[in-house]
Scaffold this active site. Structure first.
Site, PDB file in Angstrom:
ATOM      1  CB  VAL A  46       0.083 -18.191  28.771  1.00 59.39           C
ATOM      2  CG1 VAL A  46       0.766 -19.006  27.694  1.00 59.39           C
ATOM      3  CG2 VAL A  46      -1.503 -18.794  28.890  1.00 59.39           C
ATOM      4  CB  CYS A  93      -0.762  -0.076   1.123  1.00 56.86           C
ATOM      5  SG  CYS A  93      -2.332   1.123   0.949  1.00 56.86           S
ATOM      6  CG  HIS A 135      -3.634  -3.627   3.401  1.00 53.18           C
ATOM      7  ND1 HIS A 135      -2.598  -3.238   3.824  1.00 53.18           N
ATOM      8  CD2 HIS A 135      -4.295  -2.395   2.898  1.00 53.18           C
ATOM      9  CE1 HIS A 135      -2.621  -1.731   3.887  1.00 53.18           C
ATOM     10  NE2 HIS A 135      -3.868  -1.404   3.085  1.00 53.18           N
ATOM     11  CB  SER A 157       3.558 -20.648  32.859  1.00 50.99           C
ATOM     12  OG  SER A 157       2.795 -20.491  33.775  1.00 50.99           O
ATOM     13  CD  GLU A 210      -1.163  -5.966   5.487  1.00 50.78           C
ATOM     14  OE1 GLU A 210      -0.997  -6.379   4.264  1.00 50.78           O
ATOM     15  OE2 GLU A 210      -1.131  -4.617   5.835  1.00 50.78           O
ATOM     16  N   GLY A 225       1.236 -17.862  36.890  1.00 48.21           N
ATOM     17  CA  GLY A 225       0.092 -18.835  36.778  1.00 48.21           C
ATOM     18  C   GLY A 225      -0.392 -18.703  35.405  1.00 48.21           C
TER      19      GLY A 225
END
Ligand code: XMP
Length: 514
Positions: free
Chosen positions: A227, A83, A170, A230, A172, A225
């Site tokens: 994601v 673009c 675009h 951890s 994407e 605790g």
């Protein structure tokens, strides 16, 4: 961290820039986003296999238009302009760009003229997503048109010899269904990459780099605790073993069974050094009588830092603080939309901690997007239930209890929340939702149970779908499921006699109630 194959995305301020970086990684190639005016020496130092120029809300012919160093076109590195990126190439290499009468926005049918490289394997037509008010009127010298639409005679161009490409649409966005094939062609046919970016290769590289960074020193890491922390903890543990100590702070505002779950997984199962601190009384005391949402957040942030600092000191000499920072928080995004943004909610984090404790940072997820963190977590062997967990806010139940936070309120909300999540999981909706939880309202309502009048609490159920938490829609859950949740909450949780379902989207509401 060094990666053999890297694609550089130069950001001109498009809202889709991060999406470009993600599409590249989905094709197993590492990508980084940098501001459009990255100095040439730094571009060279990155040794990119290809460069992508993003879109932008600006016009190339405007005064002070954002433009890259024009010498990028002489580096012999393939370039794809998207673009505004196409218009930049045109402008800098002698083509012409003009404003069109009618802005082209939405789906368009693209006619493909040349199908031997960027459009290899495509038919004559494809559907694409356009969003532009300017277009290329004449090609730069040495370029040829590779695609057009009924309103854009030059919807794609190239200089095959110099490996310079541009697209007006675009690729994407998901509205361009075959966009991923265009990226694949650019990466593998034009840039000649081999595609080595996988969770496994990431783990391998990261472990080496953490070992180099930490040497013989020690790391402390706040485990929530969730994601991110951890996966970060597991990566650091894999790199330096017992020289990592995790601190898990129970602030009394957690979900049912959370502390035990963390203990079981990280201490018993993964054998990590983990200090579990029960600071619930300290938090509840500091929150006593406070109703204002922003005050609650500030208090929780402050007490967290105090508790964490106290515990970290007990470990002895530590030089590093581990954090689960992700790539979207690190990208220096270019913004031309102007105006400082207002703070809607000041998110709780441990900002300021490293300086205060004089700790250096180790942030193994700094280069990852959320979905990549999940893939890395899976490759590290963490349980699927943990990887696919819905987000939980740092200030926990405090922002889901409207009005002052009490232990009784927390216990009641924990019980309701458990039922909500359990039923949503049973019905197969948990992983389809961004979040689903309960909120305790600061009002009472009249009900009747048996022959008795009741005057008890009202809870609200919040379930939303969302891509990234920035915008969200309320989930159209089946009435039977809502009915089951409502019945169970009222029958099983003492003190609740009414359940409401929140049907507001974000904006104008937010996901959490505070
Ligand atoms: P809102 O309520 O702003 O939430 O629509 C968007 C996402 O952010 C989470 N959230 C927080 N996370 N600290 C956090 O770590 C906070 O103070 C906080 N407030 C909201 C929320 O759960 C949702 O996923």
């Amino acid at each position: 961290m060094s990666f053999e194959e890297l694609i550089l995305v130069l950001d001109f301020g498009s809202q889709y820039t991060q999406l470009i970086a993600r599409r590249i990684r989905e094709e197993k190639v590492f990508s980084v986003v940098k501001p459009y005016n990255l100095p040439l020496t730094q571009i060279k130092a990155l040794k990119p296999k290809g460069i992508i120029l993003s879109g932008s809300p600006c016009n190339v012919y405007q005064k002070d238009a954002p433009l890259p160093d024009p010498r990028i076109y002489s580096l012999r590195i393939p370039i794809l302009g998207i673009c505004y990126g196409l218009q930049v190439t045109s402008e800098l290499l002698g083509g012409s760009v003009k404003k069109v009468k009618h802005r082209e926005y939405g789906h368009a049918s693209l006619s493909i003229d040349l199908r031997d490289d960027l459009f290899f394997g495509f038919g004559r037509e494809m559907s694409c997503w356009m969003s532009h008010g300017d277009q290329v009127l004449s090609l730069p010298h040495g370029f040829e048109t590779i695609a057009h639409t009924s309103s854009s005679p030059i919807a794609g161009f190239r200089n095959k010899k110099l490996r310079l490409y541009g697209l007006q649409f675009h690729p994407e966005v998901t509205h361009t269904p075959a966009g991923h094939k265009i990226f694949k062609n650019f990466l593998y046919r034009i840039c000649g990459v081999r595609g080595k970016w996988t969770p496994k290769s990431f783990i391998h590289e990261t472990v080496k780099s953490i070992q180099n960074q930490i040497g013989k020193e020690r790391v402390v890491l706040g485990l929530s605790g969730g994601v991110d922390s951890s996966v970060a903890a597991t990566l650091v543990h894999r790199s330096i073993g017992s020289r990592l100590t995790c601190i898990f702070v129970d602030n009394g505002l957690l979900r049912l069974g959370e502390r035990e779950r963390v203990r079981r997984l990280f201490k018993k199962h993964l054998k990590m050094n983990i200090k579990i601190v029960d600071a619930s009384e300290r938090f509840l005391k500091a929150l006593k009588g406070v109703s204002d949402p922003e005050k609650k957040r500030k208090i929780i942030g402050k007490v967290f830092i105090q508790v964490f600092e106290d515990e970290a000191r007990r470990i002895g000499r530590v030089s590093f603080l581990g954090q689960g920072t992700l790539y979207p928080d690190v990208i220096e995004s270019v913004s031309f939309h102007g105006g400082p943004s207002v703070t809607i909610k000041s998110h709780h984090n441990v900002g300021g901690l490293p300086e205060r404790m004089k700790l250096k940072l180790v942030e193994p997820l700094r280069e990852l997007f959320k979905d990549e963190v999940r893939s890395v977590g899976m490759a590290l062997g963490l349980p699927k239930e943990l990887i696919n967990r819905q987000p939980f806010p740092g200030p926990g139940l405090a922002v889901r209890i409207l009005g002052p936070v009490t232990k009784t309120g927390c216990d009641l909300l924990r019980a309701v929340d458990f039922i909500v999540v359990e039923e949503i999981k049973k019905a197969g909706f948990y992983e389809k939702l961004w979040q689903s939880f309960a909120v305790l309202l600061p009002i009472k309502s009249v009900g009747v149970m048996g022959d008795e009048r009741t005057y008890e609490n009202v809870v609200a159920i919040r379930a939303v779908t969302s891509e990234d938490g920035m915008t969200a829609d309320w989930a159209k859950l089946p009435p039977q499921l809502l009915s089951k949740i409502s019945n169970r909450c009222i029958n099983e949780v003492r003190g609740v006699n009414r359940v409401c379902y929140d049907i507001s989207s974000k904006p104008p509401a937010t996901i959490e109630w505070e």
